[in-house]
Design an enzyme around this catalytic site. Structure first.
Site, short mmCIF file in Angstrom:
data_model
loop_
_atom_site.label_atom_id
_atom_site.label_comp_id
_atom_site.label_asym_id
_atom_site.label_seq_id
_atom_site.Cartn_x
_atom_site.Cartn_y
_atom_site.Cartn_z
CB SER A 136 -11.46 -8.41 -7.33
OG SER A 136 -10.21 -8.77 -6.88
CG HIS B 49 -10.59 -9.22 -2.02
ND1 HIS B 49 -10.72 -10.55 -2.35
CD2 HIS B 49 -10.17 -8.60 -3.13
CE1 HIS B 49 -10.36 -10.72 -3.60
NE2 HIS B 49 -10.02 -9.55 -4.11
CG HIS C 171 -4.82 -11.72 -4.01
ND1 HIS C 171 -5.70 -11.02 -3.21
CD2 HIS C 171 -5.51 -12.09 -5.12
CE1 HIS C 171 -6.88 -10.96 -3.82
NE2 HIS C 171 -6.80 -11.61 -4.97
CE1 TYR D 50 -2.70 -7.80 -3.98
CE2 TYR D 50 -2.92 -9.42 -5.73
CZ TYR D 50 -3.48 -8.47 -4.89
OH TYR D 50 -4.82 -8.21 -4.95
CD GLU D 51 -4.14 -9.35 0.07
OE1 GLU D 51 -4.62 -8.86 1.11
OE2 GLU D 51 -4.72 -10.24 -0.59
CB ALA E 250 -11.88 -9.87 -11.07
CG MET F 6 -2.85 -10.62 -10.03
SD MET F 6 -2.74 -8.97 -9.34
CE MET F 6 -2.62 -7.98 -10.85
CB SER F 7 -6.54 -15.22 -7.11
OG SER F 7 -7.57 -15.27 -8.08
CG ASN G 181 -9.18 -5.84 -17.02
OD1 ASN G 181 -9.47 -6.54 -16.06
ND2 ASN G 181 -7.98 -5.80 -17.52
CG HIS H 112 -8.64 -2.48 -7.55
ND1 HIS H 112 -8.73 -3.85 -7.73
CD2 HIS H 112 -9.16 -2.24 -6.33
CE1 HIS H 112 -9.28 -4.41 -6.66
NE2 HIS H 112 -9.55 -3.45 -5.79
N1 HPA Z 1 -4.47 -8.62 -15.04
C1 HPA Z 1 -4.24 -9.31 -13.90
N2 HPA Z 1 -5.15 -9.51 -12.98
C2 HPA Z 1 -6.37 -9.02 -13.18
C3 HPA Z 1 -6.68 -8.29 -14.35
C4 HPA Z 1 -5.68 -8.08 -15.32
O1 HPA Z 1 -5.89 -7.44 -16.37
N3 HPA Z 1 -7.99 -7.95 -14.25
C5 HPA Z 1 -8.44 -8.46 -13.07
N4 HPA Z 1 -7.46 -9.11 -12.42
#
Ligand code: HPA
Length: 284
Positions: free
Chosen positions: A34, A65, A87, A89-90, A117, A218-219, A242, A256
């Site tokens: 991402s 993406h 991903h 979740y999609e 990310a 998540m990947s 983050n 996001h």
């Molecule tokens: N959690 C899960 N997935 C993420 C995060 C997060 O804080 N930041 C970027 N992808």
């Protein structure tokens, strides 16, 4: 057609479609997470193929993406870059989100660089940091979501593949040296993949920290699992976008947008790191 179990025939159909659209013979794969798609702009003599024009490829459904395969030259190597990924979740199966890795293997890719990310769990991490992935925790795999579920593809690898050294140690050593030459701190740690798409609760984060995770996303883990099953060498880097929130009294949210914003800080460092490693890539 089943969304779960693919065969060599489907991988070959995708590989043939790619061969017909490029003059390059890539040996290095790169998957961009991402906010990291601008890295693909560095690729020279590029042939770009939208995922939607490759048979069986999953198509990204989310902002940040881009969804094309960029094939060309980067730091003296012939590369194949997934500009965007999909991903679980999609709504795709684990097998479908990892199909591009199988297609890379069919096309002769021997080394895969995965990026993502991620939220920083380790208290020393700050947004904008890069974390070299030294290992991962496949918590969703433990719970049953493993892309290798189903008939084993013997021509790629064994039924019970070893995962004791998923992230290549020699590549990690090169990455450390390149980061030090470039003058930035390369964090290191364990990546934990959750299914998403909801971000974690503070209690989730405290649980993941206690379990040994330094970053969460998540990947990546499904792709690395398939890569290693097929004998592909892997290096992984998380861009810490983050800092995950572990105290519910903190008046903050994870969004996001902050993930994409941090990508803008992370991208130049990541470009330097990847190019440096590609320049010094040892033979397989
Ligand atoms: N959690 C899960 N997935 C993420 C995060 C997060 O804080 N930041 C970027 N992808």
């Amino acid at each position: 057609m089943s969304d779960e179990f693919f065969t060599r025939k489907e991988f070959d159909e995708a590989a043939d479609a790619i061969r017909n659209r490029t003059r390059h013979h890539p040996q290095i794969g790169l998957i961009l997470g991402s906010g990291l798609s601008p890295l693909a702009d560095e690729v020279g003599k590029a042939d770009a193929i939208p995922f939607s024009e490759i048979p069986h490829f999953p198509v990204s459904t989310i902002e940040g993406h881009m969804g094309s395969l960029v094939i060309g030259e980067l730091a003296g190597q012939s590369v194949m870059v997934m500009q965007g990924r999909t991903h679980y979740y999609e709504g795709y199966s684990m097998q479908r989100i990892t199909l591009p890795v199988r297609v890379m293997q069919v096309l002769g890719v021997h080394t895969l660089f995965v990026t993502n990310a991620a939220g920083g769990i380790n208290l020393r991490f700050q947004p904008g940091d890069l974390m070299l992935i030294t290992d991962h925790i496949n918590i969703i795999g433990m719970a049953g979501l493993n892309p290798l579920r189903g008939p084993n593809l013997d021509e790629f690898g064994p039924r019970f593949p070893d995962m004791s050294c998923a992230y290549d140690r020699a590549l990690q050593m090169i990455a450390r040296r390149v980061a030090s030459d470039l003058g930035f701190t390369l964090q290191e740690g364990v990546y934990m993949c959750l299914a998403g798409p909801s971000f974690e609760t503070p209690a989730d984060i405290r649980f993941l920290r206690a379990a040994g995770a330094d970053a969460v996303g998540m990947s990546t883990v499904p792709e690395v699992t398939v890569a290693r099953h097929g004998g592909t060498r892997v290096m992984g880097v998380s861009g810490i976008s983050n800092v995950a929130i572990s105290d519910p009294s903190e008046d903050r949210e994870t969004t996001h947008e902050e993930v994409l914003e941090a990508g803008r800080i992370i991208v130049p460092r990541l470009i330097g790191l990847l190019k440096g490693v590609l320049r010094d890539l040892p033979p397989v």
